[in-house]
Design an enzyme around this catalytic site. Structure first.
Site: not given
Ligand code: SAH
Length: 340
Positions: A91, A115, A159, A328
Protein backbone atom coordinates in the site's frame (compact mmCIF):
# COMPACT_ATOMS: atom_id res chain seq x y z
CA UNK A 1 9.47 -9.94 -21.34
CA UNK A 2 11.61 -7.65 -19.30
CA UNK A 3 9.92 -4.94 -17.25
CA UNK A 4 11.93 -1.78 -17.77
CA UNK A 5 10.08 0.33 -15.20
CA UNK A 6 12.80 0.80 -12.62
CA UNK A 7 15.60 1.23 -15.19
CA UNK A 8 18.13 3.92 -14.37
CA UNK A 9 19.28 6.42 -17.00
CA UNK A 10 22.35 4.25 -17.66
CA UNK A 11 20.10 1.17 -18.07
CA UNK A 12 17.93 3.04 -20.58
CA UNK A 13 21.00 4.14 -22.53
CA UNK A 14 22.40 0.60 -22.56
CA UNK A 15 19.06 -0.73 -23.82
CA UNK A 16 19.05 1.75 -26.69
CA UNK A 17 22.60 0.79 -27.56
CA UNK A 18 21.61 -2.88 -27.66
CA UNK A 19 18.83 -1.94 -30.05
CA UNK A 20 21.31 -0.08 -32.25
CA UNK A 21 19.90 3.34 -31.36
CA UNK A 22 21.79 6.51 -30.42
CA UNK A 23 22.44 7.15 -26.74
CA UNK A 24 20.16 10.20 -26.46
CA UNK A 25 17.16 7.94 -27.04
CA UNK A 26 17.96 6.46 -23.64
CA UNK A 27 17.54 9.88 -22.07
CA UNK A 28 14.21 10.33 -23.82
CA UNK A 29 13.00 6.95 -22.65
CA UNK A 30 14.08 7.71 -19.07
CA UNK A 31 12.10 10.94 -19.18
CA UNK A 32 9.01 9.14 -20.44
CA UNK A 33 9.23 6.45 -17.79
CA UNK A 34 9.34 8.79 -14.80
CA UNK A 35 8.92 12.52 -15.36
CA UNK A 36 6.27 12.12 -18.04
CA UNK A 37 4.74 8.95 -16.61
CA UNK A 38 4.13 7.12 -19.89
CA UNK A 39 1.59 4.31 -19.39
CA UNK A 40 3.04 2.39 -22.37
CA UNK A 41 5.66 2.64 -25.13
CA UNK A 42 2.88 3.77 -27.45
CA UNK A 43 2.63 7.02 -25.44
CA UNK A 44 6.31 7.96 -25.96
CA UNK A 45 5.51 10.33 -28.81
CA UNK A 46 9.00 11.66 -29.56
CA UNK A 47 10.36 8.17 -30.14
CA UNK A 48 10.05 7.00 -33.76
CA UNK A 49 7.10 4.66 -34.35
CA UNK A 50 9.44 1.86 -35.44
CA UNK A 51 11.44 2.13 -32.25
CA UNK A 52 8.30 2.13 -30.13
CA UNK A 53 7.24 -1.06 -31.86
CA UNK A 54 10.66 -2.61 -31.36
CA UNK A 55 10.52 -1.73 -27.67
CA UNK A 56 7.04 -3.19 -27.31
CA UNK A 57 8.30 -6.43 -28.84
CA UNK A 58 11.17 -6.77 -26.39
CA UNK A 59 10.01 -5.21 -23.14
CA UNK A 60 7.08 -3.95 -21.05
CA UNK A 61 6.41 -0.97 -18.80
CA UNK A 62 4.70 -2.59 -15.83
CA UNK A 63 3.62 -0.46 -12.85
CA UNK A 64 1.51 -3.18 -11.27
CA UNK A 65 -2.21 -2.44 -10.90
CA UNK A 66 -4.26 -0.54 -8.39
CA UNK A 67 -6.69 -2.99 -6.82
CA UNK A 68 -8.16 -0.75 -4.11
CA UNK A 69 -8.36 3.00 -3.86
CA UNK A 70 -9.78 4.77 -0.82
CA UNK A 71 -10.15 8.45 -0.10
CA UNK A 72 -10.73 10.04 3.28
CA UNK A 73 -13.51 12.58 2.70
CA UNK A 74 -12.34 14.68 5.65
CA UNK A 75 -8.72 15.41 4.75
CA UNK A 76 -8.35 14.10 1.18
CA UNK A 77 -5.80 11.45 2.16
CA UNK A 78 -5.80 8.61 -0.36
CA UNK A 79 -4.67 5.07 0.04
CA UNK A 80 -3.82 2.77 -2.84
CA UNK A 81 -3.40 -0.97 -2.72
CA UNK A 82 -1.09 -1.95 -5.61
CA UNK A 83 -0.71 -5.51 -6.86
CA UNK A 84 2.39 -6.68 -8.69
CA UNK A 85 2.88 -9.48 -11.26
CA UNK A 86 3.38 -12.17 -8.63
CA UNK A 87 0.08 -11.26 -6.95
CA UNK A 88 1.67 -9.60 -3.92
CA UNK A 89 0.15 -6.34 -2.72
CA UNK A 90 1.54 -3.28 -0.99
CA UNK A 91 0.00 0.00 0.00
CA UNK A 92 0.90 3.59 -0.52
CA UNK A 93 -0.60 6.68 1.13
CA UNK A 94 -0.98 10.08 -0.49
CA UNK A 95 -1.28 13.00 1.92
CA UNK A 96 -2.21 16.56 1.05
CA UNK A 97 -0.32 19.35 2.75
CA UNK A 98 -0.21 23.06 2.07
CA UNK A 99 3.13 22.65 0.30
CA UNK A 100 1.83 19.85 -1.92
CA UNK A 101 1.55 16.10 -2.05
CA UNK A 102 3.52 13.85 0.23
CA UNK A 103 3.66 10.14 -0.52
CA UNK A 104 4.31 7.41 2.03
CA UNK A 105 5.77 4.44 0.13
CA UNK A 106 6.30 0.79 1.06
CA UNK A 107 9.71 -0.82 0.67
CA UNK A 108 8.94 -4.52 1.25
CA UNK A 109 6.01 -6.92 1.00
CA UNK A 110 5.41 -7.41 4.70
CA UNK A 111 8.09 -6.87 7.32
CA UNK A 112 10.34 -9.09 9.42
CA UNK A 113 10.92 -6.67 12.28
CA UNK A 114 8.03 -7.81 14.46
CA UNK A 115 7.16 -4.53 16.24
CA UNK A 116 4.32 -5.36 18.63
CA UNK A 117 2.11 -2.40 17.68
CA UNK A 118 2.46 -2.58 13.88
CA UNK A 119 0.09 -4.23 11.38
CA UNK A 120 2.70 -4.51 8.58
CA UNK A 121 4.67 -7.19 10.32
CA UNK A 122 1.88 -9.59 11.24
CA UNK A 123 2.56 -12.08 8.42
CA UNK A 124 6.34 -11.59 8.40
CA UNK A 125 8.23 -10.50 5.31
CA UNK A 126 7.44 -12.05 1.95
CA UNK A 127 9.96 -10.29 -0.27
CA UNK A 128 11.79 -7.07 -0.97
CA UNK A 129 10.38 -4.59 -3.45
CA UNK A 130 12.45 -3.71 -6.50
CA UNK A 131 13.35 -0.05 -6.98
CA UNK A 132 10.82 0.09 -9.83
CA UNK A 133 8.09 -1.28 -7.58
CA UNK A 134 8.79 1.45 -5.03
CA UNK A 135 8.79 4.03 -7.85
CA UNK A 136 5.53 2.66 -9.25
CA UNK A 137 3.90 4.06 -6.12
CA UNK A 138 4.87 7.55 -7.29
CA UNK A 139 3.68 6.69 -10.79
CA UNK A 140 0.20 5.71 -9.59
CA UNK A 141 -0.12 8.56 -7.10
CA UNK A 142 0.62 11.06 -9.87
CA UNK A 143 -1.42 9.27 -12.53
CA UNK A 144 -4.52 9.09 -10.34
CA UNK A 145 -4.28 12.54 -8.77
CA UNK A 146 -3.05 14.44 -11.81
CA UNK A 147 -0.64 16.23 -9.46
CA UNK A 148 3.05 15.99 -8.72
CA UNK A 149 4.38 14.30 -5.63
CA UNK A 150 6.71 16.76 -3.94
CA UNK A 151 7.84 14.74 -0.93
CA UNK A 152 8.42 11.05 -0.32
CA UNK A 153 8.58 9.32 3.04
CA UNK A 154 9.69 5.69 3.08
CA UNK A 155 7.46 4.84 6.02
CA UNK A 156 5.00 2.40 4.49
CA UNK A 157 5.17 -1.37 4.77
CA UNK A 158 8.64 -2.81 5.36
CA UNK A 159 12.02 -1.95 6.79
CA UNK A 160 13.79 0.08 4.10
CA UNK A 161 17.30 -0.53 5.44
CA UNK A 162 16.69 -4.28 5.13
CA UNK A 163 16.34 -3.60 1.39
CA UNK A 164 19.18 -1.13 1.08
CA UNK A 165 20.35 -1.72 -2.46
CA UNK A 166 16.94 -1.25 -4.03
CA UNK A 167 16.29 1.67 -1.68
CA UNK A 168 19.36 3.47 -3.03
CA UNK A 169 18.30 2.79 -6.61
CA UNK A 170 14.86 4.12 -5.75
CA UNK A 171 16.31 7.31 -4.24
CA UNK A 172 18.17 7.80 -7.50
CA UNK A 173 14.95 7.37 -9.52
CA UNK A 174 13.03 9.75 -7.25
CA UNK A 175 15.88 12.26 -7.59
CA UNK A 176 16.75 12.11 -11.25
CA UNK A 177 13.59 10.58 -12.68
CA UNK A 178 10.93 12.46 -10.73
CA UNK A 179 12.95 15.54 -9.75
CA UNK A 180 12.33 15.02 -6.03
CA UNK A 181 15.42 16.36 -4.24
CA UNK A 182 17.10 14.28 -1.54
CA UNK A 183 16.13 16.80 1.12
CA UNK A 184 12.52 16.04 0.32
CA UNK A 185 12.98 12.30 0.87
CA UNK A 186 12.76 10.75 4.34
CA UNK A 187 13.75 7.18 5.14
CA UNK A 188 12.51 5.66 8.38
CA UNK A 189 14.27 2.78 10.12
CA UNK A 190 13.51 0.74 13.20
CA UNK A 191 17.23 0.99 14.01
CA UNK A 192 19.37 -1.46 12.03
CA UNK A 193 22.72 -0.22 13.27
CA UNK A 194 25.19 -1.64 10.68
CA UNK A 195 22.95 -0.52 7.81
CA UNK A 196 22.65 2.96 9.33
CA UNK A 197 26.42 3.22 9.48
CA UNK A 198 26.76 2.01 5.89
CA UNK A 199 24.17 4.55 4.78
CA UNK A 200 26.07 7.32 6.59
CA UNK A 201 29.07 6.49 4.38
CA UNK A 202 27.02 7.36 1.28
CA UNK A 203 26.81 10.98 2.42
CA UNK A 204 23.32 11.50 1.09
CA UNK A 205 21.24 14.56 1.90
CA UNK A 206 18.09 12.58 2.66
CA UNK A 207 16.38 12.80 6.04
CA UNK A 208 16.76 9.82 8.32
CA UNK A 209 14.05 9.04 10.86
CA UNK A 210 14.63 6.48 13.59
CA UNK A 211 11.74 4.71 15.32
CA UNK A 212 12.53 5.08 18.99
CA UNK A 213 9.15 4.58 20.72
CA UNK A 214 10.62 4.12 24.20
CA UNK A 215 12.93 6.05 26.51
CA UNK A 216 14.66 2.96 27.92
CA UNK A 217 16.12 -0.29 26.63
CA UNK A 218 13.81 -2.22 28.95
CA UNK A 219 10.60 -0.84 27.46
CA UNK A 220 11.96 -0.64 23.92
CA UNK A 221 12.77 -4.34 23.79
CA UNK A 222 9.23 -5.25 24.80
CA UNK A 223 7.89 -3.27 21.82
CA UNK A 224 10.58 -3.82 19.20
CA UNK A 225 12.48 -7.13 18.89
CA UNK A 226 15.21 -5.28 16.95
CA UNK A 227 16.18 -3.59 20.23
CA UNK A 228 17.57 -6.89 21.52
CA UNK A 229 19.92 -7.08 18.54
CA UNK A 230 20.90 -3.42 18.71
CA UNK A 231 20.47 -2.05 22.23
CA UNK A 232 19.67 1.60 22.80
CA UNK A 233 23.22 2.83 23.57
CA UNK A 234 24.47 1.27 20.32
CA UNK A 235 21.58 2.78 18.40
CA UNK A 236 22.20 6.27 19.78
CA UNK A 237 25.90 5.91 19.01
CA UNK A 238 25.02 5.03 15.39
CA UNK A 239 22.78 8.12 15.26
CA UNK A 240 25.64 10.35 16.42
CA UNK A 241 27.89 8.76 13.82
CA UNK A 242 25.29 9.33 11.11
CA UNK A 243 25.01 12.98 12.06
CA UNK A 244 28.79 13.45 12.11
CA UNK A 245 29.18 11.85 8.70
CA UNK A 246 26.31 13.56 6.92
CA UNK A 247 25.58 16.71 8.92
CA UNK A 248 21.91 15.74 8.76
CA UNK A 249 19.96 15.82 12.00
CA UNK A 250 18.03 12.65 12.72
CA UNK A 251 14.36 12.70 13.69
CA UNK A 252 13.21 10.24 16.34
CA UNK A 253 9.71 8.87 15.98
CA UNK A 254 7.83 8.13 19.14
CA UNK A 255 4.33 6.59 18.97
CA UNK A 256 2.52 7.27 22.23
CA UNK A 257 0.75 4.25 23.72
CA UNK A 258 -1.43 4.57 26.79
CA UNK A 259 0.35 3.47 29.95
CA UNK A 260 3.33 2.10 28.03
CA UNK A 261 5.50 5.05 27.10
CA UNK A 262 3.35 8.13 27.71
CA UNK A 263 3.76 8.73 31.45
CA UNK A 264 5.35 11.90 32.85
CA UNK A 265 8.37 9.88 33.99
CA UNK A 266 8.84 8.62 30.43
CA UNK A 267 9.10 12.22 29.25
CA UNK A 268 11.62 12.93 32.03
CA UNK A 269 13.73 9.91 31.03
CA UNK A 270 13.71 11.09 27.42
CA UNK A 271 14.81 14.57 28.46
CA UNK A 272 17.66 13.02 30.45
CA UNK A 273 18.61 10.76 27.53
CA UNK A 274 18.97 13.65 25.11
CA UNK A 275 20.22 16.36 27.45
CA UNK A 276 22.46 18.86 25.63
CA UNK A 277 21.83 17.22 22.29
CA UNK A 278 20.22 18.81 19.33
CA UNK A 279 17.55 16.25 18.52
CA UNK A 280 14.06 16.36 17.10
CA UNK A 281 11.31 14.06 18.32
CA UNK A 282 8.20 13.50 16.26
CA UNK A 283 5.34 12.34 18.46
CA UNK A 284 2.76 10.13 16.80
CA UNK A 285 -0.60 9.17 18.19
CA UNK A 286 -0.65 5.37 17.95
CA UNK A 287 -3.09 4.05 15.39
CA UNK A 288 -4.41 1.01 17.24
CA UNK A 289 -4.50 -2.14 15.10
CA UNK A 290 -7.49 -4.41 15.50
CA UNK A 291 -5.89 -7.35 17.31
CA UNK A 292 -3.27 -5.19 19.01
CA UNK A 293 -2.78 -4.97 22.75
CA UNK A 294 -2.00 -1.25 22.67
CA UNK A 295 -4.23 1.77 22.67
CA UNK A 296 -3.44 5.32 21.61
CA UNK A 297 -2.41 7.75 24.31
CA UNK A 298 -4.65 10.58 25.49
CA UNK A 299 -1.57 12.43 26.75
CA UNK A 300 -0.02 13.55 23.48
CA UNK A 301 -0.21 17.31 24.08
CA UNK A 302 0.84 17.06 27.73
CA UNK A 303 3.77 14.83 26.77
CA UNK A 304 4.87 17.27 24.07
CA UNK A 305 4.63 20.12 26.56
CA UNK A 306 6.86 18.33 29.03
CA UNK A 307 9.49 17.57 26.41
CA UNK A 308 9.51 21.16 25.22
CA UNK A 309 9.88 22.48 28.74
CA UNK A 310 12.81 20.09 29.15
CA UNK A 311 14.49 21.66 26.12
CA UNK A 312 13.63 19.01 23.58
CA UNK A 313 12.55 20.04 20.17
CA UNK A 314 9.39 18.10 19.36
CA UNK A 315 6.42 18.12 17.04
CA UNK A 316 3.16 16.19 16.95
CA UNK A 317 2.44 14.41 13.73
CA UNK A 318 -0.88 15.42 12.30
CA UNK A 319 -3.17 12.46 12.06
CA UNK A 320 -4.33 11.86 8.51
CA UNK A 321 -6.52 9.30 6.81
CA UNK A 322 -8.01 7.93 10.00
CA UNK A 323 -11.17 6.92 8.13
CA UNK A 324 -9.34 4.71 5.63
CA UNK A 325 -7.06 2.40 7.66
CA UNK A 326 -4.14 4.60 6.71
CA UNK A 327 -1.66 3.33 9.32
CA UNK A 328 1.10 1.12 7.98
CA UNK A 329 -0.09 -2.19 6.65
CA UNK A 330 -3.67 -1.95 7.86
CA UNK A 331 -5.32 -2.14 4.45
CA UNK A 332 -3.11 -4.94 3.14
CA UNK A 333 -3.64 -6.88 6.36
CA UNK A 334 -7.41 -6.39 6.22
CA UNK A 335 -7.62 -7.37 2.55
CA UNK A 336 -5.67 -10.56 3.25
CA UNK A 337 -7.97 -11.45 6.13
CA UNK A 338 -11.07 -10.84 4.01
CA UNK A 339 -9.68 -13.25 1.41
CA UNK A 340 -9.38 -15.92 4.07
N1 SAH B 1 10.31 -0.06 9.32
C1 SAH B 1 10.50 1.35 9.36
C2 SAH B 1 9.55 2.15 8.48
C3 SAH B 1 8.11 1.74 8.41
S1 SAH B 1 7.09 2.09 9.80
C4 SAH B 1 10.48 1.85 10.80
O1 SAH B 1 10.26 1.04 11.68
O2 SAH B 1 10.75 3.01 11.04
C5 SAH B 1 6.92 3.84 9.87
C6 SAH B 1 6.65 4.38 11.25
O3 SAH B 1 5.32 4.06 11.69
C7 SAH B 1 7.57 3.80 12.28
O4 SAH B 1 7.98 4.81 13.18
C8 SAH B 1 6.67 2.79 12.98
O5 SAH B 1 7.16 2.43 14.25
C9 SAH B 1 5.36 3.54 13.00
N2 SAH B 1 4.18 2.71 13.26
C10 SAH B 1 3.99 1.40 13.01
N3 SAH B 1 2.78 1.00 13.42
C11 SAH B 1 2.16 2.09 13.93
C12 SAH B 1 0.88 2.32 14.50
N4 SAH B 1 0.00 1.34 14.65
N5 SAH B 1 0.61 3.57 14.93
C13 SAH B 1 1.52 4.58 14.79
N6 SAH B 1 2.73 4.42 14.24
C14 SAH B 1 3.05 3.18 13.82
Amino acid sequence: MENIFGYSLADCQALMQRLGEPKFRGGQLFQWLYEKGAPSFEACSNLPAKLRQKLAETAVIDHGEVVRHQRDPEDGTEKLLIRFQDGECIETVLMRYRYGLSLCVSSQVGCAMGCAFCASTKGGVIRNLKAGEIASQIYWAQALSGERVSRVVVMGIGEPLANGEELLKFIDLANHGYGIGQRRITVSTCGLVPQMKALAGRHLEINLAVSLHAPTQRVRETLMPVARRYPLPELLEACRYYFEETGRRITFEYALMAGVNDRPEDAETLIELFRHQNVHINLIRLNPISEGAFSGSEQVEAFADRLQKGGINCTIRRRMGKNIDAACGQLRHKTQQEKR
